[in-house]
Design a protein around this motif. Structure first.
Motif, PDB file in Angstrom:
ATOM      1  N   GLU A 131     -38.591  22.253 -13.829  1.00 44.11           N
ATOM      2  CA  GLU A 131     -37.565  22.468 -15.258  1.00 44.11           C
ATOM      3  C   GLU A 131     -36.873  20.838 -14.254  1.00 44.11           C
ATOM      4  OE1 GLU A 131     -36.022  25.674 -15.414  1.00 44.11           O
ATOM      5  OE2 GLU A 131     -38.155  27.022 -16.937  1.00 44.11           O
ATOM      6  N   LYS A 132     -36.479  20.951 -13.481  1.00 51.75           N
ATOM      7  CA  LYS A 132     -35.655  19.853 -13.420  1.00 51.75           C
ATOM      8  C   LYS A 132     -36.270  18.301 -13.424  1.00 51.75           C
ATOM      9  CE  LYS A 132     -32.773  22.735  -9.740  1.00 51.75           C
ATOM     10  NZ  LYS A 132     -31.986  22.610  -9.262  1.00 51.75           N
ATOM     11  N   LYS A 133     -36.631  18.602 -12.645  1.00 53.75           N
ATOM     12  CA  LYS A 133     -38.071  17.065 -13.455  1.00 53.75           C
ATOM     13  C   LYS A 133     -38.145  16.370 -14.311  1.00 53.75           C
ATOM     14  CE  LYS A 133     -39.816  16.862  -8.748  1.00 53.75           C
ATOM     15  NZ  LYS A 133     -41.703  17.454  -8.084  1.00 53.75           N
ATOM     16  N   LEU A 134     -38.040  17.483 -14.898  1.00 48.33           N
ATOM     17  CA  LEU A 134     -38.462  17.186 -16.997  1.00 48.33           C
ATOM     18  C   LEU A 134     -36.610  17.127 -17.637  1.00 48.33           C
ATOM     19  CD1 LEU A 134     -40.918  20.308 -17.915  1.00 48.33           C
ATOM     20  CD2 LEU A 134     -41.464  17.686 -17.808  1.00 48.33           C
ATOM     21  N   THR A 135     -36.143  17.492 -17.248  1.00 45.60           N
ATOM     22  CA  THR A 135     -35.239  17.755 -17.924  1.00 45.60           C
ATOM     23  C   THR A 135     -34.020  16.392 -17.370  1.00 45.60           C
ATOM     24  OG1 THR A 135     -34.455  20.105 -17.432  1.00 45.60           O
ATOM     25  CG2 THR A 135     -32.455  17.993 -17.969  1.00 45.60           C
ATOM     26  N   GLY A 136     -34.650  15.534 -15.999  1.00 44.73           N
ATOM     27  CA  GLY A 136     -34.731  14.407 -15.740  1.00 44.73           C
ATOM     28  C   GLY A 136     -35.351  13.986 -16.419  1.00 44.73           C
ATOM     29  N   PHE A 137     -36.641  13.647 -17.027  1.00 47.06           N
ATOM     30  CA  PHE A 137     -37.152  12.624 -17.861  1.00 47.06           C
ATOM     31  C   PHE A 137     -37.048  12.867 -18.449  1.00 47.06           C
ATOM     32  CE2 PHE A 137     -41.368  12.064 -19.693  1.00 47.06           C
ATOM     33  CZ  PHE A 137     -41.578  10.683 -19.219  1.00 47.06           C
ATOM     34  N   GLN A 138     -37.098  13.767 -19.233  1.00 45.96           N
ATOM     35  CA  GLN A 138     -35.823  13.849 -21.039  1.00 45.96           C
ATOM     36  C   GLN A 138     -35.045  12.937 -21.200  1.00 45.96           C
ATOM     37  OE1 GLN A 138     -37.773  15.224 -23.014  1.00 45.96           O
ATOM     38  NE2 GLN A 138     -36.536  14.667 -24.569  1.00 45.96           N
ATOM     39  N   LYS A 139     -34.031  12.938 -19.921  1.00 48.12           N
ATOM     40  CA  LYS A 139     -32.624  12.685 -19.868  1.00 48.12           C
ATOM     41  C   LYS A 139     -32.949  11.045 -19.767  1.00 48.12           C
ATOM     42  CE  LYS A 139     -28.374  12.146 -17.889  1.00 48.12           C
ATOM     43  NZ  LYS A 139     -27.058  12.696 -17.267  1.00 48.12           N
ATOM     44  N   TYR A 140     -33.703  10.406 -19.166  1.00 50.09           N
ATOM     45  CA  TYR A 140     -33.828   9.351 -18.847  1.00 50.09           C
ATOM     46  C   TYR A 140     -35.021   9.069 -21.135  1.00 50.09           C
ATOM     47  CZ  TYR A 140     -36.730   4.925 -17.624  1.00 50.09           C
ATOM     48  OH  TYR A 140     -37.444   3.605 -16.593  1.00 50.09           O
ATOM     49  N   LEU A 141     -35.684   9.692 -21.113  1.00 46.82           N
ATOM     50  CA  LEU A 141     -36.266   8.985 -21.732  1.00 46.82           C
ATOM     51  C   LEU A 141     -35.656   8.717 -23.481  1.00 46.82           C
ATOM     52  CD1 LEU A 141     -39.468  11.525 -22.464  1.00 46.82           C
ATOM     53  CD2 LEU A 141     -39.409   8.472 -21.807  1.00 46.82           C
ATOM     54  N   ASN A 142     -34.383   9.729 -23.207  1.00 47.13           N
ATOM     55  CA  ASN A 142     -33.602  10.187 -24.224  1.00 47.13           C
ATOM     56  C   ASN A 142     -32.757   8.910 -24.164  1.00 47.13           C
ATOM     57  OD1 ASN A 142     -34.026  12.416 -25.499  1.00 47.13           O
ATOM     58  ND2 ASN A 142     -32.428  13.238 -24.388  1.00 47.13           N
ATOM     59  N   ASP A 143     -32.125   8.097 -22.535  1.00 49.98           N
ATOM     60  CA  ASP A 143     -31.533   7.212 -22.707  1.00 49.98           C
ATOM     61  C   ASP A 143     -31.786   6.278 -23.095  1.00 49.98           C
ATOM     62  OD1 ASP A 143     -29.359   8.610 -21.300  1.00 49.98           O
ATOM     63  OD2 ASP A 143     -29.772   8.247 -19.574  1.00 49.98           O
ATOM     64  N   ILE A 144     -33.558   5.598 -22.608  1.00 52.19           N
ATOM     65  CA  ILE A 144     -34.427   4.626 -23.191  1.00 52.19           C
ATOM     66  C   ILE A 144     -34.672   4.612 -24.576  1.00 52.19           C
ATOM     67  CG2 ILE A 144     -36.697   3.841 -23.598  1.00 52.19           C
ATOM     68  CD1 ILE A 144     -36.907   4.852 -20.563  1.00 52.19           C
ATOM     69  N   ILE A 145     -34.399   5.247 -25.588  1.00 56.10           N
ATOM     70  CA  ILE A 145     -34.229   5.550 -27.102  1.00 56.10           C
ATOM     71  C   ILE A 145     -33.227   4.818 -27.593  1.00 56.10           C
ATOM     72  CG2 ILE A 145     -34.741   7.613 -28.495  1.00 56.10           C
ATOM     73  CD1 ILE A 145     -36.727   8.854 -27.428  1.00 56.10           C
ATOM     74  N   ASP A 146     -32.282   6.213 -26.792  1.00 53.53           N
ATOM     75  CA  ASP A 146     -30.618   5.428 -27.780  1.00 53.53           C
ATOM     76  C   ASP A 146     -30.274   3.926 -27.233  1.00 53.53           C
ATOM     77  OD1 ASP A 146     -29.718   8.222 -27.970  1.00 53.53           O
ATOM     78  OD2 ASP A 146     -28.708   9.000 -26.710  1.00 53.53           O
ATOM     79  N   SER A 147     -30.953   3.551 -26.259  1.00 54.61           N
ATOM     80  CA  SER A 147     -30.840   1.822 -26.033  1.00 54.61           C
ATOM     81  C   SER A 147     -31.494   0.798 -26.531  1.00 54.61           C
ATOM     82  CB  SER A 147     -30.668   1.500 -24.537  1.00 54.61           C
ATOM     83  OG  SER A 147     -31.820   1.716 -24.285  1.00 54.61           O
ATOM     84  N   MET A 148     -32.682   1.385 -27.405  1.00 53.42           N
ATOM     85  CA  MET A 148     -32.928   0.509 -28.676  1.00 53.42           C
ATOM     86  C   MET A 148     -32.275  -0.201 -29.658  1.00 53.42           C
ATOM     87  SD  MET A 148     -36.746   3.312 -28.816  1.00 53.42           S
ATOM     88  CE  MET A 148     -37.824   1.976 -29.511  1.00 53.42           C
ATOM     89  N   PRO A 149     -32.450  -1.421 -29.719  1.00 49.26           N
ATOM     90  CA  PRO A 149     -31.625  -1.915 -30.513  1.00 49.26           C
ATOM     91  C   PRO A 149     -32.161  -1.120 -32.170  1.00 49.26           C
ATOM     92  CG  PRO A 149     -33.349  -3.188 -29.693  1.00 49.26           C
ATOM     93  CD  PRO A 149     -33.955  -2.232 -29.376  1.00 49.26           C
ATOM     94  N   SER A 150     -33.292  -1.039 -32.513  1.00 53.81           N
ATOM     95  CA  SER A 150     -33.527  -0.173 -33.770  1.00 53.81           C
ATOM     96  C   SER A 150     -33.317   1.321 -33.463  1.00 53.81           C
ATOM     97  CB  SER A 150     -35.339  -0.712 -34.496  1.00 53.81           C
ATOM     98  OG  SER A 150     -36.030  -0.045 -33.260  1.00 53.81           O
ATOM     99  N   ALA A 151     -33.335   1.788 -35.365  1.00 48.82           N
ATOM    100  CA  ALA A 151     -33.336   3.162 -35.425  1.00 48.82           C
ATOM    101  C   ALA A 151     -34.291   3.377 -34.813  1.00 48.82           C
ATOM    102  CB  ALA A 151     -32.661   2.770 -36.499  1.00 48.82           C
ATOM    103  N   LEU A 152     -34.269   4.649 -34.853  1.00 50.45           N
ATOM    104  CA  LEU A 152     -35.546   5.469 -33.747  1.00 50.45           C
ATOM    105  C   LEU A 152     -35.293   6.914 -35.152  1.00 50.45           C
ATOM    106  CD1 LEU A 152     -38.554   6.235 -33.018  1.00 50.45           C
ATOM    107  CD2 LEU A 152     -37.603   6.825 -30.911  1.00 50.45           C
ATOM    108  N   ILE A 153     -35.943   7.806 -35.650  1.00 47.61           N
ATOM    109  CA  ILE A 153     -36.375   8.847 -36.235  1.00 47.61           C
ATOM    110  C   ILE A 153     -37.448   9.196 -36.316  1.00 47.61           C
ATOM    111  CG2 ILE A 153     -36.125  10.670 -38.339  1.00 47.61           C
ATOM    112  CD1 ILE A 153     -33.450   7.811 -39.171  1.00 47.61           C
ATOM    113  N   ALA A 154     -37.814  10.238 -35.785  1.00 44.59           N
ATOM    114  CA  ALA A 154     -38.558  11.272 -34.655  1.00 44.59           C
ATOM    115  C   ALA A 154     -39.095  12.652 -36.298  1.00 44.59           C
ATOM    116  CB  ALA A 154     -39.385  11.600 -34.276  1.00 44.59           C
ATOM    117  N   VAL A 155     -39.665  13.296 -36.874  1.00 46.83           N
ATOM    118  CA  VAL A 155     -39.473  14.506 -37.294  1.00 46.83           C
ATOM    119  C   VAL A 155     -41.059  15.269 -37.554  1.00 46.83           C
ATOM    120  CG1 VAL A 155     -38.933  13.510 -39.824  1.00 46.83           C
ATOM    121  CG2 VAL A 155     -41.102  13.085 -39.677  1.00 46.83           C
ATOM    122  N   ASP A 156     -40.773  16.375 -37.413  1.00 44.31           N
ATOM    123  CA  ASP A 156     -42.180  17.043 -37.709  1.00 44.31           C
ATOM    124  C   ASP A 156     -42.913  17.660 -38.425  1.00 44.31           C
ATOM    125  OD1 ASP A 156     -40.223  19.278 -39.131  1.00 44.31           O
ATOM    126  OD2 ASP A 156     -39.477  20.397 -37.683  1.00 44.31           O
TER     127      ASP A 156
END
Length: 354
Positions: free
Chosen positions: A288-313
């Motif tokens: 879970e710690k690794k997944l959390t770290g990986f999720q944070k890493y992905l979130n950082d990547i997504i937040d740093s994208m120059p375009s808007a990213l919206i995901a829906v269910d």
């Protein structure tokens, strides 16, 4: 005075209670021995009293009258009776010959006219009648055994001889009675010793063995011990019941040991399961710690994208939202998440299929 009279009575009751308590606290064997001794003494006392009474009655009712009849027949012989009735001196001399008979209390000779010729007294004097005519009433009032013997003469009025037996028992009777009592006492003591030995063998020793066995079982906690089977009596039944109790206690101890072993095995199995579960928890926590770290890493990547990213269910609710989308829509990610995308980003309404 009432208090002084009450205190000795209360002290006596206290002593009696203490003695009774001591008797109650005696061992069973000592109680039986004491009871047998008391019974033996009571039997001896009653037997001696009965023996003395019977011997005295036999001596008084049988031997004393027989001796009086013998003396009366001796003096009633013609030669001696004529000599005795000849004069008061001769009568006194005849009576003096009777002084050696210990069973005789008093004697008297009456002449042919019924007058008292002579008398013999031993001990304190007895009020003997002066006339022979009063002898019948006197004998009815006197408690001692007595005998009135006629001294007949040829063709003449007979004289009379009065013999009164002594109420005292001779010394030989006491000596014989004492000897017989001692013999009875000795035989009774020997019989009592034999009875006591049998009581000790049949009652006291089996009870003592049961007591020692119970103390040993309590001290060693060894329920495999057994009492030696005895006779088919109450003590034998007690030994059998004691063995049954020991057997049940041994079975109970065995069952407790088996239950304890099963509990120990179950405890060890639970400990192994707990250790395995703890290991799994540690592994999952690391994952879970690794997944959390990986999720944070992905979130950082997504937040740093120059375009808007919206995901829906599937229901078009926002599940992912980056910073560029916040700048374009004018709301933060916390406000947009889990909301319909048309509410979070109004510009998307024109692009949705009708």
């Amino acid at each position: 005075s009432g208090t002084q009279a009450t205190l000795p009575h209360s002290r006596g009751d206290c002593r009696v209670n203490k003695l009774r308590q001591r008797l109650d606290n005696l061992p069973v064997g000592h109680k039986l021995l004491a009871a047998l001794l008391v019974l033996l003494l009571a039997v001896l006392l009653l037997a001696n009293l009965a023996f003395i009474s019977a011997a005295y009655w036999i001596s008084r009712e049988s031997l004393t009258p027989q001796s009086l009849h013998t003396l009366a027949r001796l003096i009633a012989s013609p030669a001696l009776s004529q000599q005795a009735l000849s004069s008061p001196q001769a009568a006194q001399a005849v009576l003096q010959h009777l002084d050696s008979y210990t069973s005789l209390r008093a004697a008297a000779l009456y002449d042919r006219q019924g007058n008292l010729l002579a008398q013999l007294q031993r001990g304190s004097p007895l009020p003997l009648p002066e006339q022979a005519s009063a002898l019948a009433s006197w004998q009815q009032q006197e408690f001692r055994a007595s005998l009135l013997q006629a001294l007949p003469e040829q063709a003449r009025q007979p004289g009379y001889l009065l013999l009164v037996a002594s109420s005292e028992v001779p010394g030989a009777f006491y000596t014989g009675t004492l000897s017989a009592s001692l013999v009875i006492l000795l035989c009774s003591l020997l019989f009592g010793v034999w009875v006591l030995r049998q009581v000790r063998r049949l009652i006291t020793r089996p009870i003592r063995r049961l007591e020692e066995l119970s103390q040993r079982v309590t001290r060693e906690e060894n329920y495999a011990l057994r009492a030696r089977p005895g006779n088919q009596d109450e003590i034998g039944s007690l030994a059998t019941a004691f063995n049954t109790m020991l057997e049940r206690m041994a079975n109970r101890e065995r069952e407790l040991q088996e239950a304890h072993a099963q509990t120990r095995q179950q405890s060890e199995a639970h400990e192994r399961s707990n250790r395995k579960l703890a290991l799994e928890v540690q592994v999952r926590s690391k994952i879970e710690k690794k997944l959390t770290g990986f999720q944070k890493y992905l979130n950082d990547i997504i937040d740093s994208m120059p375009s808007a990213l919206i995901a829906v269910d599937e229901q078009l609710y926002v599940s992912q939202w980056n910073q560029q989308a916040s700048r374009l829509a004018g709301c933060t990610a916390e406000q947009a998440l889990h909301r319909p995308c048309t509410q979070a980003f109004a510009a998307l309404r024109d692009y949705l299929l009708p």
